[in-house]
Design an enzyme around this catalytic site. Structure first.
Site, mmCIF file in Angstrom:
data_model
loop_
_atom_site.group_PDB
_atom_site.id
_atom_site.type_symbol
_atom_site.label_atom_id
_atom_site.label_comp_id
_atom_site.label_asym_id
_atom_site.label_seq_id
_atom_site.Cartn_x
_atom_site.Cartn_y
_atom_site.Cartn_z
ATOM 1 N N ASP A 479 0.826 -1.204 0.000
ATOM 2 C CA ASP A 479 0.000 0.000 0.000
ATOM 3 C C ASP A 479 0.865 1.262 0.000
ATOM 4 O O ASP A 479 2.082 1.214 0.255
ATOM 5 C CB ASP A 479 -0.896 -0.038 1.253
ATOM 6 C CG ASP A 479 -2.240 0.632 1.022
ATOM 7 O OD1 ASP A 479 -2.336 1.485 0.139
ATOM 8 O OD2 ASP A 479 -3.187 0.297 1.755
ATOM 9 N N ASP A 549 -10.702 1.941 -3.321
ATOM 10 C CA ASP A 549 -11.269 1.659 -2.001
ATOM 11 C C ASP A 549 -12.788 1.633 -2.057
ATOM 12 O O ASP A 549 -13.433 1.283 -1.076
ATOM 13 C CB ASP A 549 -10.832 2.730 -0.992
ATOM 14 C CG ASP A 549 -9.477 2.390 -0.389
ATOM 15 O OD1 ASP A 549 -9.031 1.247 -0.561
ATOM 16 O OD2 ASP A 549 -8.880 3.265 0.257
HETATM 17 C C1 GLA Z 1 -5.777 1.810 2.115
HETATM 18 C C2 GLA Z 1 -6.174 0.654 1.235
HETATM 19 C C3 GLA Z 1 -7.231 -0.168 1.925
HETATM 20 C C4 GLA Z 1 -6.711 -0.644 3.253
HETATM 21 C C5 GLA Z 1 -6.263 0.533 4.093
HETATM 22 C C6 GLA Z 1 -5.564 0.081 5.338
HETATM 23 O O1 GLA Z 1 -6.797 2.745 2.201
HETATM 24 O O2 GLA Z 1 -6.602 1.108 -0.006
HETATM 25 O O3 GLA Z 1 -7.604 -1.251 1.121
HETATM 26 O O4 GLA Z 1 -5.649 -1.527 3.033
HETATM 27 O O5 GLA Z 1 -5.375 1.368 3.388
HETATM 28 O O6 GLA Z 1 -5.152 1.114 6.123
#
Ligand code: GLA
Length: 739
Positions: A479, A549
């Site tokens: 990430d 997301d």
């Molecule tokens: C980001 C990712 C999510 C999740 C969060 C965790 O927003 O896109 O899928 O992994 O971080 O903090």
């Protein structure tokens, strides 16, 4: 296919069955652009394609010749200060402050295949015969600097890949203030510019505008390719649609700051440039040093937007993505993020995993919150060791349990980041990007590690490797949850600062390269607050990426539709999540959520224990369906049929290589009252083959399905091939197979 060189006339002609790309050495030694488009017959010279025009007022290269003005000539890699008044492809600054330069043609090299780019992701060939490469070597003899323009043409695809390389041999110091990957001059401006634009939770929406005089551009200055604009743009004709018409796509294989710019001058010509964003970029070149730009992939199609996308899909799926997982069936996963967020312990995780296994899931992914003292997003990034309060048996203990259930185990990391509340920060506050004499912007309470420094990349890599060494982790979600601001590498000199944005992303590539080499069977999924780094560069290391997301079924139709403009279905991370949806609070039926997610890597992101028995049965059925069809869905030819950006419906389909099988998805967002009749025309089938549609008791010929279409009307009138049930947010799938 090949590259024709006519040394006498200075013509270079790259061609295959579909396209031609023609350049010519101009009278002043620079390279001119003559033609890019559908295949032309080769000839010794194309003098008639050089448009010289008499212009008294224009700065002209040769005194007395008022026709040779670079302002009006179409060029390959235009210079600043040469009389061309448009935006240049590059700018080189000398010690004396002069930014004037001229690169003149010197020599060329041709070879089969394609070479890699040092430290940068790149398209590759598996057999040298798949492609030819032409390198044009130019020189500015005043500063003793070389410029190599590199062009690769693929035999079977209407693709040209370009990059540029500067090599400095002189004594004086130079600075590159701009170095685009390509510049392309087109003879008219009758185009619409198509871009993929958006924001967090609504990435890669499709937009198109008619070109106008002046500049139109897309960019990122965020240190990642961004939610806001994908590093891709296309120029299409007004009449071009998904199925027919001319389009030129340009996609940059890079994950950092970029600029994609289209300049229409008042003589109605169009200059398209793409490359690293010049803002904040200033690369010093000493004697013996080389600067290599990332590469850009141009696709020319006369078969509309689908034609262009299918070329990108073929190339990116099998000649940009790499490694063990490239062609393998991707595991169906469950991710605990939306199920628990950071509020979990070992027991809770095992309960979720157990149910997932029971319903057929193959990989359990533990998301954010497993390390350091991380219980919310204010701490612990950089402390990549397990939180033993939550996971008393550590990662190894948890992973063993999950592996013993018969599933793989995966883990979330955010390697480029650091929290102030972390052991890493206490030990190395100087590793944060930013100027120490000012406050540094926080983003999600976190800061960016200085990945331009090797020791930082090495240290983080060692921590991750330690966890992977146990062999129990077979998937990583990588990430990156904030943009880069406060660009400054503390402790480094002024000269260094103009290189930091680019070095930062080179550091990311370096760590990816190390980990994918050291752990070749680990599946990497990229992520950046959802889809902020969904780009071709990252695809070289991580064959799949979390698209957004936003897991809402309706939103995902738009996001994934736009994503398929460039990226193959096999790369699109897509999960079924709970309702009401956490991002939109919408209640989309379970079936619709799954139908959208099938056209991606597929997985779940909820606690399946909370579903009713009936819903769990449905999930088990969905998983069976995906296992049966995933190889086909990921490798078939993808067609967009109806755009969610244009109305209440959307549709797409995947067709097998032999065109005997297709899976069609149709979506209707809102239920119309007293709905009118509607049909969905398919494409890509064999007209004379007789196809069954699901398990209906009649068949249709390919021409019927393509010219008449699937009849979608609710009302029974004549033959109903496919009744769509009533209700909002509906999806239907059709499996079409030749008898
Ligand atoms: C980001 C990712 C999510 C999740 C969060 C965790 O927003 O896109 O899928 O992994 O971080 O903090």
């Amino acid at each position: 296919m090949g590259i024709a060189v006519h040394e006498q006339t200075g013509v270079f002609h790259l061609y295959n069955e579909k396209i031609s790309y023609i350049m010519k050495r101009m009278a002043n030694g620079q390279m001119g652009q003559l033609y890019y488009g559908r295949r032309l017959r080769d000839r010794e010279d194309f003098p008639h394609l050089v448009e010289l025009a008499h212009r008294d007022m224009a700065p002209c290269t040769f005194d007395g010749d008022t026709t040779f003005s670079l302002e009006h000539l179409k060029q390959e890699y235009p210079a600043f200060g040469s009389g061309d008044m448009r935006y240049p492809a590059y700018e080189l600054e000398r010690e004396n402050g002069s930014r004037i330069s001229y690169f003149r043609y010197r020599s060329f090299e041709i070879y089969q295949g394609k070479r890699g780019l040092m430290g940068l992701p790149a398209v590759y060939t598996e057999q040298a015969e798949e492609a030819w490469t032409l390198e044009l070597y130019l020189e500015d003899e005043v500063i003793h600097t070389g410029l190599t323009l590199v062009y690769t043409i693929f035999e079977e695809l209407p693709v040209i890949i370009r990059s540029a390389r500067f090599e400095h041999h002189g004594q004086e110091k130079l600075w590159l203030n701009r170095a685009m990957s390509l510049s392309l001059d087109l003879p008219d401006c009758q185009y619409e510019m198509v871009e993929l634009t958006g924001a967090w939770c609504r990435e890669r929406y499709v937009e198109a505008q008619k070109l106008h005089h002046g500049i139109q551009s897309i960019h990122s200055m965020r240190g990642h390719s961004s939610h806001q604009f994908n590093p891709f743009l296309a120029l299409k004709r007004k009449e071009t649609d998904e199925f027919q018409g001319e389009v030129i796509g340009v996609s940059l294989v890079y994950s950092g700051n970029f600029l994609g710019q289209v300049e229409v001058d008042t003589m109605n010509t169009t200059r398209l440039t793409m490359g690293i964003h010049p803002q904040g970029f200033r690369w010093p070149l000493q004697r013996g040093e080389v600067f290599q730009t990332p590469e850009a992939v141009m696709v020319y199609s006369t078969e509309g937007m689908n034609g262009m996308s299918q070329v990108y899909h073929r190339l990116y799926r099998r000649r940009l993505a790499r490694g063990y997982w490239r062609d393998r069936e991707r595991p169906i996963l469950i991710n605990n993020w939306e199920a628990t967020y950071m509020d979990f312990n070992q027991e809770k995780i095992l309960t979720i995993a157990k149910k997932a296994k029971e319903l057929g899931i193959e990989l359990f992914v533990l998301d954010d919150g497993w390390f350091g003292r991380r219980n919310d997003d204010t701490s612990s990034l950089g402390d990549w060791y397990p939180n033993l309060d939550k996971l008393p048996d550590g990662i190894a203990g948890l992973a063993e349990n999950i592996v013993a259930m018969g599933m793989r185990f995966g883990l979330w990391f955010e390697p480029e980041m650091i929290s102030r509340r972390s052991n890493l920060y206490e030990a190395h506050p100087e590793w944060v990007l930013g100027s120490t004499d000012r406050p540094i912007c926080a983003g999600r309470h976190q800061y960016v590690l200085d990945f331009s420094r090797d020791e930082v990349v090495q240290y983080i890599g060692d921590m991750i490797a330690k966890i992977l060494d146990g062999g129990l982790v077979s998937y990583i979600k990588w990430d990156m949850n904030r943009s880069i601001s406060d660009l400054f590498s503390a402790g480094m000199d002024a000269e260094y600062q103009g290189t930091v944005y680019h070095r930062q992303i080179l550091g990311v590539y370096k760590l990816y390269e190390r980990l994918t080499t050291q752990f070749p069977q680990v599946l990497f999924e990229s992520c950046a607050s959802g889809g902020a780094r969904f780009d071709p560069g990252i695809l070289h290391y991580a064959p799949q990426g979390w698209a957004s997301d936003d897991t809402d079924g309706v939103e995902r139709i738009r996001i994934q539709y736009g994503t398929t403009y460039v990226y193959p279905v096999s790369s699109i991370g897509s999960h079924v999540s709970a309702i009401p949806n956490h991002q939109t609070h919408r209640n989309v039926p379970l079936e619709t959520r799954a139908v959208v997610a099938y056209f991606g890597t597929f997985g779940y992101e909820l606690d399946l224990n909370l579903l009713s028995g009936e819903e769990q049965q449905q999930v088990a059925e969905q998983i069976r369906f995906m296992k049966q069809h995933r190889a086909f869905l990921h490798s078939g030819t993808f067609y967009r049929l109806l755009s969610p950006f244009e109305g209440n419906e959307a549709a797409w389909m995947v067709v097998s290589e032999d065109r005997k099988k297709a899976i069609v998805a149709y979506f209707r967002i809102l239920q119309p009252a007293n709905a009118g009749f509607s049909r969905l025309k398919l494409t890509g089938l064999v007209p004379e083959l007789d196809y069954t549609i699901d398990d209906r008791d009649y068949t249709c010929y390919g021409d019927e399905l393509m010219q008449v279409g699937l009849i979608l009307s609710d009302a029974a009138s004549g033959v109903r091939t496919s009744p769509v049930p009533q209700g909002d947010y509906l999806a239907r799938m059709f499996v079409v197979e030749a008898k």
